[in-house]
Motif scaffolding. Structure first.
Motif, PDB file in Angstrom:
ATOM      1  N   ASP A  29      -1.980  17.365   2.913  1.00 49.98           N
ATOM      2  CA  ASP A  29      -1.427  18.495   3.653  1.00 49.98           C
ATOM      3  C   ASP A  29      -0.799  18.114   4.980  1.00 49.98           C
ATOM      4  OD1 ASP A  29      -3.749  17.818   5.052  1.00 49.98           O
ATOM      5  OD2 ASP A  29      -4.073  19.891   5.683  1.00 49.98           O
ATOM      6  N   GLY A  30      -0.779  16.804   5.321  1.00 49.25           N
ATOM      7  CA  GLY A  30      -0.258  16.477   6.640  1.00 49.25           C
ATOM      8  C   GLY A  30      -0.042  15.000   6.866  1.00 49.25           C
ATOM      9  N   CYS A  31      -0.003  14.632   8.130  1.00 49.26           N
ATOM     10  CA  CYS A  31       0.229  13.248   8.546  1.00 49.26           C
ATOM     11  C   CYS A  31      -1.086  12.670   9.053  1.00 49.26           C
ATOM     12  CB  CYS A  31       1.294  13.208   9.643  1.00 49.26           C
ATOM     13  SG  CYS A  31       1.720  11.546  10.185  1.00 49.26           S
ATOM     14  N   TYR A  32      -1.554  11.612   8.406  1.00 53.93           N
ATOM     15  CA  TYR A  32      -2.856  11.027   8.700  1.00 53.93           C
ATOM     16  C   TYR A  32      -2.760   9.503   8.820  1.00 53.93           C
ATOM     17  CZ  TYR A  32      -4.988  15.458   7.099  1.00 53.93           C
ATOM     18  OH  TYR A  32      -5.343  16.766   6.936  1.00 53.93           O
ATOM     19  N   ARG A  33      -3.804   8.936   9.420  1.00 54.87           N
ATOM     20  CA  ARG A  33      -4.009   7.481   9.465  1.00 54.87           C
ATOM     21  C   ARG A  33      -5.212   7.135   8.593  1.00 54.87           C
ATOM     22  NH1 ARG A  33      -4.747   6.804  14.728  1.00 54.87           N
ATOM     23  NH2 ARG A  33      -2.841   5.645  15.248  1.00 54.87           N
ATOM     24  N   LYS A  34      -5.154   6.015   7.872  1.00 57.14           N
ATOM     25  CA  LYS A  34      -6.311   5.565   7.101  1.00 57.14           C
ATOM     26  C   LYS A  34      -6.285   4.045   6.980  1.00 57.14           C
ATOM     27  CE  LYS A  34      -4.984   7.888   3.391  1.00 57.14           C
ATOM     28  NZ  LYS A  34      -3.542   8.098   3.462  1.00 57.14           N
ATOM     29  N   THR A  35      -7.412   3.458   6.671  1.00 55.52           N
ATOM     30  CA  THR A  35      -7.520   2.023   6.419  1.00 55.52           C
ATOM     31  C   THR A  35      -7.978   1.826   4.989  1.00 55.52           C
ATOM     32  OG1 THR A  35      -8.061   1.528   8.725  1.00 55.52           O
ATOM     33  CG2 THR A  35      -8.649  -0.128   7.097  1.00 55.52           C
ATOM     34  N   ILE A  36      -7.268   0.988   4.235  1.00 53.23           N
ATOM     35  CA  ILE A  36      -7.616   0.725   2.840  1.00 53.23           C
ATOM     36  C   ILE A  36      -7.584  -0.772   2.580  1.00 53.23           C
ATOM     37  CG2 ILE A  36      -6.715   2.940   2.031  1.00 53.23           C
ATOM     38  CD1 ILE A  36      -4.269   1.456   1.005  1.00 53.23           C
ATOM     39  N   ALA A  37      -8.279  -1.191   1.543  1.00 49.09           N
ATOM     40  CA  ALA A  37      -8.325  -2.607   1.188  1.00 49.09           C
ATOM     41  C   ALA A  37      -6.971  -3.072   0.660  1.00 49.09           C
ATOM     42  CB  ALA A  37      -9.403  -2.852   0.136  1.00 49.09           C
ATOM     43  N   ARG A  38      -6.580  -4.285   1.027  1.00 46.02           N
ATOM     44  CA  ARG A  38      -5.331  -4.842   0.501  1.00 46.02           C
ATOM     45  C   ARG A  38      -5.402  -5.053  -1.005  1.00 46.02           C
ATOM     46  NH1 ARG A  38      -3.596  -9.622   4.642  1.00 46.02           N
ATOM     47  NH2 ARG A  38      -2.531 -10.316   2.731  1.00 46.02           N
ATOM     48  N   SER A  39      -6.632  -5.116  -1.536  1.00 46.47           N
ATOM     49  CA  SER A  39      -6.817  -5.302  -2.978  1.00 46.47           C
ATOM     50  C   SER A  39      -6.753  -3.994  -3.750  1.00 46.47           C
ATOM     51  CB  SER A  39      -8.175  -5.969  -3.230  1.00 46.47           C
ATOM     52  OG  SER A  39      -9.232  -5.160  -2.712  1.00 46.47           O
ATOM     53  N   ASN A  40      -6.551  -2.877  -3.074  1.00 43.41           N
ATOM     54  CA  ASN A  40      -6.485  -1.568  -3.729  1.00 43.41           C
ATOM     55  C   ASN A  40      -5.473  -1.616  -4.878  1.00 43.41           C
ATOM     56  OD1 ASN A  40      -5.613   1.232  -4.271  1.00 43.41           O
ATOM     57  ND2 ASN A  40      -6.931   1.738  -2.535  1.00 43.41           N
ATOM     58  N   SER A  41      -5.922  -1.220  -6.069  1.00 43.80           N
ATOM     59  CA  SER A  41      -5.080  -1.330  -7.260  1.00 43.80           C
ATOM     60  C   SER A  41      -3.868  -0.401  -7.219  1.00 43.80           C
ATOM     61  CB  SER A  41      -5.907  -1.019  -8.513  1.00 43.80           C
ATOM     62  OG  SER A  41      -6.415   0.309  -8.464  1.00 43.80           O
ATOM     63  N   ARG A  42      -3.861   0.578  -6.324  1.00 45.85           N
ATOM     64  CA  ARG A  42      -2.730   1.488  -6.221  1.00 45.85           C
ATOM     65  C   ARG A  42      -1.558   0.885  -5.445  1.00 45.85           C
ATOM     66  NH1 ARG A  42      -2.935   7.077  -8.397  1.00 45.85           N
ATOM     67  NH2 ARG A  42      -5.038   7.240  -9.225  1.00 45.85           N
ATOM     68  N   ILE A  43      -1.809  -0.170  -4.672  1.00 49.68           N
ATOM     69  CA  ILE A  43      -0.728  -0.782  -3.906  1.00 49.68           C
ATOM     70  C   ILE A  43       0.203  -1.535  -4.854  1.00 49.68           C
ATOM     71  CG2 ILE A  43      -0.134  -2.503  -2.165  1.00 49.68           C
ATOM     72  CD1 ILE A  43      -2.716  -1.806  -0.713  1.00 49.68           C
ATOM     73  N   CYS A  44       1.487  -1.166  -4.823  1.00 48.31           N
ATOM     74  CA  CYS A  44       2.476  -1.809  -5.686  1.00 48.31           C
ATOM     75  C   CYS A  44       3.191  -2.938  -4.956  1.00 48.31           C
ATOM     76  CB  CYS A  44       3.485  -0.768  -6.179  1.00 48.31           C
ATOM     77  SG  CYS A  44       4.637  -1.389  -7.412  1.00 48.31           S
ATOM     78  N   GLY A  45       3.478  -2.740  -3.659  1.00 48.55           N
ATOM     79  CA  GLY A  45       4.187  -3.756  -2.885  1.00 48.55           C
ATOM     80  C   GLY A  45       4.705  -3.160  -1.591  1.00 48.55           C
ATOM     81  N   TYR A  46       5.537  -3.943  -0.892  1.00 51.17           N
ATOM     82  CA  TYR A  46       5.938  -3.572   0.455  1.00 51.17           C
ATOM     83  C   TYR A  46       7.452  -3.677   0.646  1.00 51.17           C
ATOM     84  CZ  TYR A  46       0.947  -4.348   1.126  1.00 51.17           C
ATOM     85  OH  TYR A  46      -0.419  -4.300   1.012  1.00 51.17           O
ATOM     86  N   VAL A  47       8.035  -2.613   1.201  1.00 50.25           N
ATOM     87  CA  VAL A  47       9.437  -2.598   1.600  1.00 50.25           C
ATOM     88  C   VAL A  47       9.486  -3.030   3.070  1.00 50.25           C
ATOM     89  CG1 VAL A  47      11.499  -1.204   1.921  1.00 50.25           C
ATOM     90  CG2 VAL A  47       9.929  -0.701   0.021  1.00 50.25           C
TER      91      VAL A  47
END
Length: 339
Positions: free
Chosen positions: A142-160
């Motif tokens: 619902d908004g703009c947030y900050r969070k910290t997640i593991a770099r190994s998170n399987s949802r991460i596809c890559g970086y632009v």
């Protein structure tokens, strides 16, 4: 000349922004980005995570579609990055991290800005998201947030990687596992850095589980350690606390904790006899808070009172569980939460 710091500053300025009305996707960001025909709310009610990163880059002075992809579409961001040699698998501060729902680029559905990078995690700022990603889902908030997640998170596809002034493509340095990682380690964090804090506390005699989960016991141990060492007792491991922990206990005396860690408080059985909502108090509210925390909404803290952030967590959980999103906890939501 535009640097990652300028884009991050633009994003930080929008932290706390919320959709108005809630669930509409309408925000100052969509109003600034512009109408997209076919969407509700006169063309402003579209998913806005990519529009958010685009507006932050634009506000910081990057040139649209030359230095970054100016678009409201995450797949378009990916295509731009591949076409321009700006697609990477190792993060750097200022990157746009793309998330996938099926493990491949075809499932890209959400994007956030990388604010901090450590050896085991990234801290991000994103739009159209929520304050937690405990179940792995990043978008549809619902908004703009900050969070910290593991770099190994399987949802991460890559970086632009936008074209910043003086930028290079050198990967971030690997954390050595011992020195201060360069950012705070605190309640709710998981991974190698939290585990390192726990290992250092054990050397001082604390009887805590070394599992890489910075929970209540670790938070209490850090606060007491800080108090005993005349540091600010806030439970957050910054450079001073890390230095004191890394120094180890005095060589002349055996390590001994001065105060026993407090056990995690168990919530008494609650009788759910009402529909709970913002402003309510009681054991039933406490039980729901504990359940939400267990599901990954780590920005909540144990307590008996229902505040605004609990409403955010409930609405997010309702959306993900497929029940009516009304921000209240009745029989259907209790069942979906397993209560």
């Amino acid at each position: 000349m535009t640097t990652p710091a300028k884009v991050i500053a633009a994003a930080r300025a929008d932290l706390g922004m919320r959709e108005d009305p809630s669930g509409s996707n309408v925000t100052p960001i969509t109003k600034a980005f512009g109408k997209i025909p076919g969407y509700p709310s006169n063309g402003y009610g579209y998913p806005w995570c990519a529009a958010a990163t685009s507006m932050w880059c634009k506000e910081a002075g990057l040139k649209a579609n030359t230095d970054y992809p100016h678009t409201a579409g995450t797949l378009t961001q990916y295509s731009w990055a591949r076409s321009n040699g700006r697609w990477f698998t190792t993060p750097k501060v200022g990157d746009l991290v793309l998330f996938t729902n099926n493990g491949s680029t075809s499932g890209i559905y959400h994007v956030e800005l990388v604010e901090e990078v450590s050896a085991s995690s990234i801290t991000t700022i994103g739009g159209n998201t929520s304050g937690s990603a405990g179940n792995g889902i990043q978008g549809n908030g619902d908004g703009c947030y900050r969070k910290t997640i593991a770099r190994s998170n399987s949802r991460i596809c890559g970086y632009v990687r936008p074209r910043y002034a003086g930028s290079t493509n050198e990967p971030a340095k690997t954390w050595d596992g011992k020195s201060y990682p360069g950012h705070f380690v605190r309640y709710g964090d998981t991974g190698a850095e939290a585990k390192a804090v726990q290992q250092m506390l054990v050397k001082f005699g604390w009887k805590i589980t070394v599992d890489g989960d910075f929970g209540e016991a670790t938070h209490h141990a850090v606060k007491t350690f800080q108090k005993n060492h005349k540091l600010e007792s806030d439970g957050v491991v910054g450079p001073d606390t890390w230095k004191a922990l890394a120094a180890g206990p005095p060589k002349t005396t055996p390590p001994k904790a001065t105060t026993a860690p407090q056990p995690v408080v168990k919530v008494p059985a609650a009788s759910f006899t009402r529909v709970m909502k913002l402003g309510d108090e009681g054991q039933d509210v406490q039980a729901v808070r504990q359940k939400l925390i267990a599901l990954g909404y780590s920005y909540l803290k144990p307590g008996l009172t229902w505040g605004p952030m609990m409403t955010v967590a409930v609405m997010d959980a309702q959306a993900r569980k497929g029940v009516e999103v009304d921000g209240q906890v009745g029989p259907n939501t209790l069942k979906a939460l397993g209560l």
